[in-house]
Design a protein around this motif. Structure first.
Motif, mmCIF file in Angstrom:
data_model
loop_
_atom_site.group_PDB
_atom_site.id
_atom_site.type_symbol
_atom_site.label_atom_id
_atom_site.label_comp_id
_atom_site.label_asym_id
_atom_site.label_seq_id
_atom_site.Cartn_x
_atom_site.Cartn_y
_atom_site.Cartn_z
ATOM 1 N N ASN A 80 33.340 42.680 40.874
ATOM 2 C CA ASN A 80 31.982 42.206 41.645
ATOM 3 C C ASN A 80 30.870 42.848 42.404
ATOM 4 O OD1 ASN A 80 33.802 39.444 41.493
ATOM 5 N ND2 ASN A 80 32.428 38.849 43.319
ATOM 6 N N ILE A 108 31.772 38.959 49.130
ATOM 7 C CA ILE A 108 31.430 39.079 47.774
ATOM 8 C C ILE A 108 31.455 40.358 46.712
ATOM 9 C CG2 ILE A 108 29.063 38.416 47.093
ATOM 10 C CD1 ILE A 108 30.925 36.045 45.995
ATOM 11 N N HIS A 115 36.979 45.127 50.077
ATOM 12 C CA HIS A 115 37.082 43.410 49.752
ATOM 13 C C HIS A 115 37.900 43.320 51.107
ATOM 14 C CE1 HIS A 115 38.245 38.885 48.863
ATOM 15 N NE2 HIS A 115 36.911 39.673 48.857
ATOM 16 N N ARG A 119 36.300 40.327 54.208
ATOM 17 C CA ARG A 119 36.596 39.158 54.071
ATOM 18 C C ARG A 119 37.791 38.430 55.824
ATOM 19 N NH1 ARG A 119 37.852 34.754 49.659
ATOM 20 N NH2 ARG A 119 38.828 33.334 50.104
ATOM 21 N N HIS A 364 38.171 36.811 45.081
ATOM 22 C CA HIS A 364 37.338 35.739 46.066
ATOM 23 C C HIS A 364 37.069 34.924 45.691
ATOM 24 C CE1 HIS A 364 35.013 40.341 45.400
ATOM 25 N NE2 HIS A 364 35.686 39.942 44.294
ATOM 26 N N CYS A 366 36.767 30.409 47.192
ATOM 27 C CA CYS A 366 35.794 29.943 48.427
ATOM 28 C C CYS A 366 36.332 30.344 49.556
ATOM 29 C CB CYS A 366 35.494 29.007 47.202
ATOM 30 S SG CYS A 366 34.033 28.529 49.049
#
Ligand code: HEM
Length: 417
Positions: A80, A108, A115, A119, A364, A366
């Motif tokens: 990403n 994202i 990540h 998150r 990732h 949603c």
């Protein structure tokens, strides 16, 4: 609205077999602009499961459900991040003291393992439990917006309902002033309407978005409230207290995801309902079926196309790909894949089998899906309960926009008063 221009065809690279070429400009394809999901269905039927398009500079498109699902979970081959975490840190460290840092939409744009660091602080804030608390507020807003247009016998659905509803909810959650929503929304539209890939121009646009939120972000540092900005100030990243740069990175991500997606999801749902009075009657008689309706709307009209970057020269599902190439996850096609959903074009709220992939898959997936589902369910429930049978205004034909989020530009509805 400026009409997007079809991008020029580029030459097929030597490693791309001719049989894998299929012409799709995800921004300005004339078929998409005329009828986005009519075109998505055509692509789902005609194009190879993994294909290469000569538009937008030339890139891969992962079209089959299987390819999209596999690539979404394979962060080693499909990244990403346009540049690596280490390169990014090196750029930031090389900047002179006080120079603005590049904005990196978080979480994202980060790959695992970084990540998760970005998150995790949001996970609880977007959990089903946290979102359920918002239900009454969301319903009150839906009722207010619908009751306002009801006596008019019609409305411009995007302007009157599908924009103000999720945007207001999001601004309240984030802790931004609701009375500036037009200004915010214009910036998001400007951001999504651009097709250029020049990193400097992208940074300039993201900076504009961050700048409109800067005062609110700084104010919340000393004066915490019950909102996301305050929660983020209270978070730590790799053992360090949050900085203004960290929060701006979240702000640009959540701002675009939270303001644009639900607007388009609602508008696509309204079009389908307006074209199908029988479905409206069924839903009025059976409000308990609304969540099944919402799920089938999300499958039949899946509307986001997230990008990936090929992280290394590799073979994927028998196709040779080169490091740095773009691979678009064509989620609308994945959810219309006949190999997974029999008669995919048929709208069937009682459909059983595989769940849709409208919210993505893998790390990732949603973060806002619980919020989005609540907003969509409540809107459909209240529209069915409060409006008489509605239809599309025949004098105002639909047009669509392409890009990473597909949807109608406006939906003019009419009903009898
Ligand atoms: C119907 C509405 C929505 C749809 C269809 C949708 C779709 C998606 C998809 C497909 C992804 C994965 C992107 C990728 O794989 O690169 C994603 C990620 C994300 N979405 Fe949504 N979204 C919706 C609403 C929202 C809302 C309302 C919010 C927040 C207010 C939100 C916040 C996010 C965030 C933060 C991510 C990134 C998660 C990560 O990288 O870990 N989304 N969304």
């Amino acid at each position: 609205m400026v009409q997007p221009v079809l991008s020029p065809l580029v030459e097929r690279p030597a490693h791309v077999p001719e049989a894998l070429v299929y012409d799709l400009d995800y921004y300005a394809d004339p078929g998409v602009l005329q009828d986005a999901h009519g075109r998505a269905l055509q692509v789902a039927k005609e194009a190879p499961g993994v294909f290469w398009t000569p538009r937008q500079g030339g890139h891969w498109v992962l079209r089959s459900h299987n390819a999209v699902f596999e690539a979404s979970r394979d962060t080693e081959r499909f990244s990403n991040a346009p540049i690596s975490f280490e390169q990014l840190q090196a750029i930031i460290e090389s900047l002179p003291e006080g120079a603005p840092k590049p904005l990196i939409p978080a979480p994202i744009t980060f790959d695992p393992p970084h990540h998760a660091v970005y998150r995790n602080p949001l996970q609880k804030a977007f959990s089903p439990k946290a979102m359920n608390v918002l239900k009454d507020n969301i319903r009150a807003l839906a009722v207010e917006l619908i009751e306002k247009v009801k006596p008019q016998g019609g409305c411009a659905f995007v302007k009157d309902i599908s924009e103000p509803m999720p945007v207001t909810i999001f601004l309240q959650m984030f802790g931004l002033p609701v009375d500036r929503q037009r200004e915010y929304r214009d910036l998001v539209e400007e951001h999504f309407a651009q097709t250029d890939k020049d990193p400097q121009l992208i940074q300039a646009r993201l900076r504009k978005v961050a700048d409109v939120m800067r005062d609110a972000i700084l104010e919340r540092k000393d004066n915490p409230q019950n909102d996301l900005i305050s929660l983020l100030w209270d978070s730590e990243f790799n053992g360090q207290k949050a900085t203004l740069h960290d929060i701006e990175n979240y702000a640009v991500m959540l701002f675009t995801a939270g303001l644009d997606t639900v607007v388009n999801g609602m508008a696509l749902g309204a079009v389908h309902l307006a074209k199908n009075p029988q479905l409206q009657a069924e839903m009025r008689a059976h409000p308990e079926k609304t969540s099944d309706l919402t799920e089938e709307m999300l499958r039949r009209y899946t509307f986001t196309l997230p990008p990936r970057f090929v992280a290394e020269d590799c073979e994927f599902q028998g196709v040779q790909m080169k490091k740095g190439e773009m691979a678009l996850l064509f989620l609308p096609g994945a959810d219309l894949d006949a190999a997974e959903y029999p008669n995919p074009e048929v709208f069937d709220a009682n459909r059983e089998g595989k769940p849709h992939i409208a919210f993505g898959a893998g790390p990732h997936r949603c973060l806002g899906s619980h919020l989005a589902r609540i907003e969509l369910n409540i809107l459909y429930e209240e529209m069915m309960a409060r409006l008489p049978e509605f239809r599309l205004d025949p004098d105002k034909p639909l047009t669509y926009h392409g890009g990473h989020v597909w949807g109608p530009n406006e939906v003019y509805l009419k009903w009898d008063v």
